[in-house]
Design an enzyme around this catalytic site. Structure first.
Site, PDB file in Angstrom:
ATOM      1  N   HIS A 175       0.866  -1.187   0.000  1.00 18.83           N
ATOM      2  CA  HIS A 175       0.000   0.000   0.000  1.00 18.83           C
ATOM      3  C   HIS A 175       0.901   1.234   0.000  1.00 18.83           C
ATOM      4  O   HIS A 175       1.966   1.223   0.625  1.00 18.83           O
ATOM      5  CB  HIS A 175      -0.866   0.083   1.273  1.00 18.83           C
ATOM      6  CG  HIS A 175      -2.114  -0.736   1.270  1.00 18.83           C
ATOM      7  ND1 HIS A 175      -2.568  -1.406   2.398  1.00 18.83           N
ATOM      8  CD2 HIS A 175      -3.037  -0.976   0.293  1.00 18.83           C
ATOM      9  CE1 HIS A 175      -3.708  -2.012   2.112  1.00 18.83           C
ATOM     10  NE2 HIS A 175      -4.008  -1.780   0.844  1.00 18.83           N
ATOM     11  N   CYS A 271      -2.026   2.870   9.246  1.00 20.48           N
ATOM     12  CA  CYS A 271      -3.066   1.930   8.794  1.00 20.48           C
ATOM     13  C   CYS A 271      -4.208   1.824   9.794  1.00 20.48           C
ATOM     14  O   CYS A 271      -5.332   1.494   9.414  1.00 20.48           O
ATOM     15  CB  CYS A 271      -2.505   0.519   8.625  1.00 20.48           C
ATOM     16  SG  CYS A 271      -1.086   0.361   7.580  1.00 20.48           S
TER      17      CYS A 271
HETATM   18  N1  ARG Z   1      -3.707  -7.216   6.468  1.00 15.94           N
HETATM   19  C1  ARG Z   1      -4.116  -5.975   5.870  1.00 15.94           C
HETATM   20  C2  ARG Z   1      -4.060  -6.102   4.353  1.00 15.94           C
HETATM   21  O1  ARG Z   1      -3.201  -6.776   3.849  1.00 15.94           O
HETATM   22  C3  ARG Z   1      -3.257  -4.861   6.341  1.00 15.94           C
HETATM   23  C4  ARG Z   1      -3.704  -3.527   5.853  1.00 15.94           C
HETATM   24  C5  ARG Z   1      -2.813  -2.405   6.287  1.00 15.94           C
HETATM   25  N2  ARG Z   1      -3.370  -1.168   5.935  1.00 15.94           N
HETATM   26  C6  ARG Z   1      -2.747  -0.166   5.306  1.00 15.94           C
HETATM   27  N3  ARG Z   1      -3.370   0.948   5.139  1.00 15.94           N
HETATM   28  N4  ARG Z   1      -1.519  -0.312   4.795  1.00 15.94           N
HETATM   29  O2  ARG Z   1      -4.864  -5.549   3.646  1.00 15.94           O
END
Ligand code: ARG
Length: 288
Positions: A175, A271
């Site tokens: 992300h 996050c």
């Molecule tokens: N386990 C989640 C996923 O893979 C973690 C998300 C983390 N969120 C973020 N905004 N980077 O989607």
């Protein structure tokens, strides 16, 4: 050098969701591999409460209800992207997270937002991949892993804002908010190697050198770029002395708050939050 563009506190509001049902029960990013059933929920709760306590000193926090069966709902950054009273709701790439969408939609409706959606075939993961610049009327948009590049034009139309796409090339930084963070005063803190060369050049072209805070791989792997910024305050999992010194030199106060349980799911401070107040920027203030 202190930066006079930074307010000490900024009257921000962040959306969060308690980790009552948080666990690693599937693998959709490299951080989760090997961590199924390896979590400690009471430690996760302690770490999350410490983050709430720290951010709560300088900003408001709104809670949304925790729900069983959606362990990643704690990562409210992925709910959608907010601008003014509009929000573009996420549509998760992986089926494992798609059940979260209705809960995020309900939270936005409860807070009075106008909820907009993208075409059903386009995965989009909200403020995980779409981050407002802090000095220009510009939305930085990460694609390559989760969100579809075709969202860039749609987001630009729906939110009436310029969108700068950035291509992510390292699966560990899946992300945009894992490797890039716009900060108050027009600074941008980021890990360049997570981006392709063209995207690195776009960042360099838009952000003057003295506003770029470069993070090395060690700090990046500790999720230092996954920062919550409110005014002059920065909240993150962990940062090296060198990075803390660099941020302090620009007028920021760094609060390190361990979020190791959430790193097992591939997330950290940023996050776990979604900034709900995102006014349109009216004047370009990124002067060096
Ligand atoms: N386990 C989640 C996923 O893979 C973690 C998300 C983390 N969120 C973020 N905004 N980077 O989607």
């Amino acid at each position: 050098m202190t930066n006079h563009l930074l307010d000490h506190t900024a009257d921000d509001t962040f959306l969060m969701c308690a980790p009552d049902h948080f666990e690693v029960s599937y693998v959709i990013n490299p951080w989760m591999a090997g961590n199924i059933a390896h979590g400690n929920r009471s430690l996760a709760m302690q770490q999350w409460l410490a983050l709430v306590e720290a951010i709560g000193q300088v900003a408001k926090i709104k809670m949304m209800p925790a729900m069983p069966g959606v362990p990643d709902l704690v990562f409210t950054a992925n709910a959608g992207v907010v601008l003014g009273n509009k929000v573009v709701l996420s549509r998760f790439r992986h089926v494992e997270r798609q059940a979260e969408e209705v809960y995020f939609e309900a939270a936005f409706t409860a807070h009075g937002f106008e909820v907009l959606t993208l075409p059903p075939e386009l995965p989009f993961e909200g403020a995980g991949d779409a981050l407002m610049d802090r000095s220009e009327n510009l939305l930085w948009f990460g694609h390559g892993h989760r969100s579809d590049i075709a969202c860039a034009t749609r987001l630009s139309e729906l939110l009436e804002i310029e969108v700068q796409p950035l291509k992510l090339v390292d699966a560990r930084f899946y992300h945009l908010d894992t490797c890039f963070c716009p900060l108050a005063g027009g600074y941008v803190m980021y890990f360049p190697e997570a981006f392709d060369a063209v995207s690195q050049a776009h960042i360099a072209a838009r952000v003057p050198a003295d506003k770029r805070i470069i993070v090395d791989s060690e700090d990046a792997l500790h999720f230092a770029c996954n920062t919550v910024n409110s005014g002059s305050h920065i909240f993150l999992n962990q940062a090296s002395d060198a990075l803390v010194a660099q941020l302090q030199a620009h007028g920021f106060t760094v609060h390190q708050t361990a979020l190791t349980e959430f790193l097992k799911a591939g997330g950290a401070a940023k996050c776990l939050t979604l900034k709900l107040n995102e006014p349109q920027q009216t004047v370009a203030t990124r002067v060096s």
